[in-house]
Motif scaffolding. Structure first.
Motif, PDB file in Angstrom:
ATOM      1  N   SER A  65       0.840  -1.211   0.000  1.00  0.00           N
ATOM      2  CA  SER A  65       0.000   0.000   0.000  1.00  0.00           C
ATOM      3  C   SER A  65       0.863   1.245   0.000  1.00  0.00           C
ATOM      4  O   SER A  65       0.584   2.206   0.709  1.00  0.00           O
ATOM      5  N   ILE A  66       1.941   1.185  -0.768  1.00  0.00           N
ATOM      6  CA  ILE A  66       2.882   2.306  -0.773  1.00  0.00           C
ATOM      7  C   ILE A  66       2.346   3.416  -1.679  1.00  0.00           C
ATOM      8  O   ILE A  66       2.133   3.200  -2.875  1.00  0.00           O
ATOM      9  N   PRO A 123      -0.227   3.104 -11.113  1.00  0.00           N
ATOM     10  CA  PRO A 123      -1.055   3.024  -9.905  1.00  0.00           C
ATOM     11  C   PRO A 123      -1.966   1.794  -9.936  1.00  0.00           C
ATOM     12  O   PRO A 123      -2.518   1.462 -10.984  1.00  0.00           O
ATOM     13  N   TYR A 124      -2.106   1.132  -8.796  1.00  0.00           N
ATOM     14  CA  TYR A 124      -2.995  -0.033  -8.754  1.00  0.00           C
ATOM     15  C   TYR A 124      -4.142   0.134  -7.767  1.00  0.00           C
ATOM     16  O   TYR A 124      -5.007  -0.728  -7.652  1.00  0.00           O
ATOM     17  N   PHE A 125      -4.135   1.246  -7.008  1.00  0.00           N
ATOM     18  CA  PHE A 125      -5.255   1.443  -6.083  1.00  0.00           C
ATOM     19  C   PHE A 125      -5.401   2.915  -5.758  1.00  0.00           C
ATOM     20  O   PHE A 125      -4.416   3.630  -5.616  1.00  0.00           O
ATOM     21  N   LYS A 126      -6.666   3.347  -5.664  1.00  0.00           N
ATOM     22  CA  LYS A 126      -6.911   4.740  -5.307  1.00  0.00           C
ATOM     23  C   LYS A 126      -7.355   4.802  -3.852  1.00  0.00           C
ATOM     24  O   LYS A 126      -8.309   4.146  -3.464  1.00  0.00           O
ATOM     25  N   PHE A 147      -2.461   7.386  -4.583  1.00  0.00           N
ATOM     26  CA  PHE A 147      -2.484   6.164  -5.383  1.00  0.00           C
ATOM     27  C   PHE A 147      -1.353   5.253  -4.929  1.00  0.00           C
ATOM     28  O   PHE A 147      -0.245   5.717  -4.695  1.00  0.00           O
ATOM     29  N   TYR A 148      -1.671   3.977  -4.813  1.00  0.00           N
ATOM     30  CA  TYR A 148      -0.634   3.017  -4.430  1.00  0.00           C
ATOM     31  C   TYR A 148       0.060   2.472  -5.679  1.00  0.00           C
ATOM     32  O   TYR A 148      -0.583   2.269  -6.714  1.00  0.00           O
ATOM     33  N   LEU A 168       1.059   9.063 -12.977  1.00  0.00           N
ATOM     34  CA  LEU A 168       0.729  10.214 -12.133  1.00  0.00           C
ATOM     35  C   LEU A 168       1.513  11.420 -12.643  1.00  0.00           C
ATOM     36  O   LEU A 168       2.676  11.287 -13.044  1.00  0.00           O
ATOM     37  N   PRO A 169       0.861  12.572 -12.607  1.00  0.00           N
ATOM     38  CA  PRO A 169       1.457  13.734 -13.281  1.00  0.00           C
ATOM     39  C   PRO A 169       2.529  14.456 -12.487  1.00  0.00           C
ATOM     40  O   PRO A 169       2.487  15.657 -12.402  1.00  0.00           O
ATOM     41  N   PHE A 170       3.426  13.739 -11.826  1.00  0.00           N
ATOM     42  CA  PHE A 170       4.490  14.570 -11.243  1.00  0.00           C
ATOM     43  C   PHE A 170       5.826  14.297 -11.930  1.00  0.00           C
ATOM     44  O   PHE A 170       6.101  13.201 -12.403  1.00  0.00           O
TER      45      PHE A 170
END
Ligand code: ARG
Length: 499
Positions: free
Chosen positions: A106-107, A122-125, A221-222, A268-270
């Motif tokens: 859950s990182i 990402p695999y989880f929100k 997001f994980y 992810l947009p960073f």
């Protein structure tokens, strides 16, 4: 001669065994590709150990499905999963050291973490939420957390957020269940943690009297993390995309959350800006002020505990020699109990166990961590000191007592003027050992969120991921402290034994 030969044979057999195990292990891994995956299994419903100590949870099912999917895409690949449980704050350092191949725990994908490890898609929100006692009306949002006591799990995004709240006193624990227990015991006002995990704990009935504030304070997001430039990252990404497409993801989501999964972004947009690697010297120097604060706390803890330990221990030692049988027996039971159970367990009993049972009995008792630490260290060291005192007294020849008696001295006088002064000299070296053990044992108090030297270091590593530099500095500081104290004890010994 014969004896020596046998020795050599035994040693060579052991060496051969170790070498073949090591080499054998490598050969095995190159054929089959064993993938070492780390997780901190204290985070239900994502990763946890059920009753059969089997790993289970959303992340565990997902990881298995991801690898199966990527094997199906690349048929020359045969991956074998090997799970390894690690504390959450040790996962990123372990990835950096490449001692594991990947981690699913859950990182949350964050820009800072992305500088040291790579993340899958990402695999989880999820998101962070605040948990408070059911009857708490004044905490509503992040603003109302100012100046409050907050418990968090060390190294998590919840911990990072809590640190930024003005005036908040943050206590960090090794696992989320411990932070929640702290809230349940009434020692803190709130816990900041991943919402699905807190909700799960409340819904499974383990946290009566706790409520969650529904509005999430972050969106996160994980991702599955791997060391930088890992050959497995592509495989993992292919697998995630595949199970998102073919419905397997939804199936696992439904199993654990009984809901339709939200759509996940592909990236992810960073921006992953490259930061220059700070040199070890700078890392160590900049950690020193904080470590120094930790040293003061460690010394306070050790000195106060040894002071009370000496008093309690001397009494126990004297009781142990008492002519009244039950008194001697009680002292013996005390010593057996505190020497025979781990200090860590005693600390947990005092800090988490006793307040929890008091709550069930409907009255509130809570310790602050300093007090709990002092109590545990005092009670534990008193058991050892009791034995040192007893042995010291018994080592003085019986004849002296008899001689003193025949001179008409009272038993208390005999103890005070004849036996004790001599016994004390003999007790100094073992008491010095005991103090040095106690000084090192103070590091265990970190588990109840008390910021002594070791915990200060863990907190720095959770921030900068420079495990080697920081833990090496801590080791040197402990060594320095113990050397100073052993010198002091030798001086004391010489001073008391002038001849
Ligand atoms: N999502 C949070 C973070 O990345 C907390 C994760 C904690 N995971 C765990 N297995 N304890 O910081």
């Amino acid at each position: 001669m014969n004896h020596q030969k046998r020795w050599w044979m035994t040693i060579s057999v052991i060496i051969c065994l170790v070498v073949s195990l090591l080499v054998g292990g490598k050969a095995f891994s190159s054929q089959e590709r064993v993938l070492k995956i780390a997780t901190d299994s204290t985070f239900p419903p994502f990763e946890f150990q059920g009753n059969g100590s089997q790993l289970q949870g959303f992340s565990i099912d997902l990881m298995q499905a991801v690898l199966m999917a990527s094997e199906a895409i690349n048929d020359n690949i045969n991956l074998k999963l090997q799970w390894q449980t690690l504390p959450f704050d040790g996962i990123i350092p372990a990835l950096q050291a490449k001692s594991i191949d990947a981690a699913i725990s859950s990182i949350t994908i964050t820009p800072e973490r992305a500088k040291t490890v790579d993340f899958s898609r990402p695999y989880f929100k999820a998101g962070l939420a605040i948990a408070v006692a059911k009857n708490n009306q004044d905490i509503q949002d992040i603003k109302t957390l100012e100046n409050k006591n907050i418990a968090v799990q060390i190294g998590t995004t919840g911990a990072q957020l809590a640190k930024k709240i003005p005036g908040a006193k943050v206590r960090s624990f090794d696992s989320t269940p411990l932070a929640l227990q702290e809230l349940k015991n009434g020692n803190v006002d709130a816990v900041i943690n991943d919402a699905p995990v807190t909700l799960y704990a409340i819904n499974t009935g383990n946290l009566q009297n706790i409520k969650i504030i529904k509005t999430l304070i972050t969106e996160e997001f994980y991702g599955i993390a791997t060391p930088k430039k890992s050959p497995y990252l592509d495989l993992i990404n292919q697998g995630i995309s595949k199970i998102l497409e073919n419905g397997k993801y939804q199936q696992i989501y439904d199993k654990w959350f009984k809901d339709i999964s939200p759509t996940l972004p592909e990236t992810l947009p960073f921006i992953q800006e490259k930061t220059p690697n700070t040199s070890a010297v700078i890392v160590i120097l900049s950690s020193l002020p904080s470590l120094f604060q930790g040293v003061l706390v460690t010394l306070k803890l050790a000195l106060i505990s040894i002071f009370f330990g000496l008093i309690t221990g001397s009494l126990i030692g004297i009781f142990r020699l008492s002519a009244i049988k039950p008194v001697g027996l009680l002292a013996r039971i005390y010593i057996d109990f505190f020497r025979g159970t781990p200090l860590l367990v005693q600390l947990f009993m005092i800090y988490f166990g006793i307040p929890a049972i008091c709550q069930q009995l409907n009255f509130t008792l809570s310790f602050n961590p300093l007090l709990a630490g002092i109590i545990a260290l005092t009670l534990n060291s008193a058991a050892y000191i009791g034995e040192i005192v007893r042995a010291g007294i018994q080592s003085i020849d019986k004849g002296q007592t008899e001689a003193a008696k025949s001179l008409g001295l009272h038993p208390i006088q005999i103890m005070q003027y004849i036996i004790f002064p001599q016994a004390l000299r003999r007790m100094i070296p073992p008491l010095g050992n005991e103090f040095i053990s106690l000084l090192k044992d103070t590091s265990l108090v970190a588990v109840i969120g008390y910021e002594e030297l070791f915990r200060k270091g863990q907190l720095i590593v959770a921030d900068n991921y420079r495990a080697f530099e920081i833990y090496a500095s801590i080791a040197v500081i402990y060594l320095f402290l113990t050397i100073i104290f052993s010198q002091l004890f030798s001086k004391l010994e010489k001073w008391m034994n002038p001849v």
